[in-house]
Enzyme design. Structure first.
Site, short mmCIF file in Angstrom:
data_model
loop_
_atom_site.label_atom_id
_atom_site.label_comp_id
_atom_site.label_asym_id
_atom_site.label_seq_id
_atom_site.Cartn_x
_atom_site.Cartn_y
_atom_site.Cartn_z
N ASP A 19 0.78 -1.35 0.02
CA ASP A 19 -0.07 -0.02 0.04
C ASP A 19 0.58 1.08 0.26
OD1 ASP A 19 -2.55 1.69 0.44
OD2 ASP A 19 -1.95 2.48 2.67
N ASP A 21 -0.26 5.14 0.70
CA ASP A 21 -0.85 5.92 2.00
C ASP A 21 -0.11 5.40 2.95
OD1 ASP A 21 -0.90 8.62 0.16
OD2 ASP A 21 -2.16 7.50 0.08
#
Length: 226
Positions: A19, A21
């Protein structure tokens, strides 16, 4: 260390899926500035609303509000444009730059809920070099917690999802990794409070390193104390 945690550190993987953020970089302040302004314009409870924005696509966040007369697609484009303009304070998670540099280029990908333009802007701001394979908001019909993004990331790398290790920070992303059938490590650098999870956790990438054998298989290992 639990048996499940030990298994992740003992096992070999063919690829890592990250991922973005909260996992590779911290963009919380910038994202919340933009979303708080949007929430105020639409008369929402800003504090409560901001707890719902992380880890999911902008279009899904807006659609979930079911605001009358709101064009969710147009609003999502506006959010993205504002976030591209505001990257003040976006920084890499400690150790992330060095950790990513240690990975073979063909063995990792980013799977993010951000649109591609925003993902590239934030990675640049944080000093991270984008990988060859990125799965962004435009690439999937259903965002996290749907597993489509992680399944697509593995497919683009040419690796079975069961041989991938997912790095996540948010509950929706963790659920996406689980649903895809991958092992998951939770990055807690941006967590204000401890997260109850059965998955192994790392506070930053300073605490881990990667071993790559002659066959190109990756093994996540705790860093040896200096």
């Amino acid at each position: 260390m639990s048996a499940k945690e030990s298994a992740v550190f003992d096992r070999q993987y063919r690829a890592f899926l990250f991922d973005m953020d909260g996992t590779l970089l911290n963009s919380i302040a910038a994202a919340e500035r933009v979303w708080a302004a949007w929430a105020q314009r639409h008369g929402l409870d800003v504090e409560a609303f901001l707890t719902t924005i992380h880890g999911v696509r902008a279009i899904d966040t807006i659609t979930r509000q079911a605001l009358p007369g709101v064009d969710a697609q147009a609003e999502a484009r506006g959010i993205t444009e504002a976030e591209i303009e505001d990257v003040a304070g976006v920084v890499a998670i400690p150790g992330a730059v060095t950790f990513l540099q240690s990975l073979p280029a063909h063995c990792w990908a980013v799977v993010t809920s951000a649109p591609k333009a925003l993902a590239l802007r934030r990675m640049q701001a944080a000093g991270l070099v984008p990988p060859a394979v990125m799965v962004t908001a435009e690439d999937v019909t259903n965002g996290k917690p749907d597993p489509a993004g992680y399944l697509l990331g593995a497919k683009r790398l040419g690796v079975p999802i069961g041989e991938c290790l997912v790095f996540e920070d948010a509950s929706v992303g963790i659920r996406a990794g689980e649903a895809a059938g991958a092992d998951v490590v939770v990055v807690t650098s941006t967590h204000w409070e401890p997260m109850a999870t059965e998955h192994p956790t790392i506070a930053s990438y300073d605490g881990v390193r990667v071993q790559c054998d002659a066959a190109g298989l990756l093994r996540l290992r705790p860093s040896t104390p200096a």
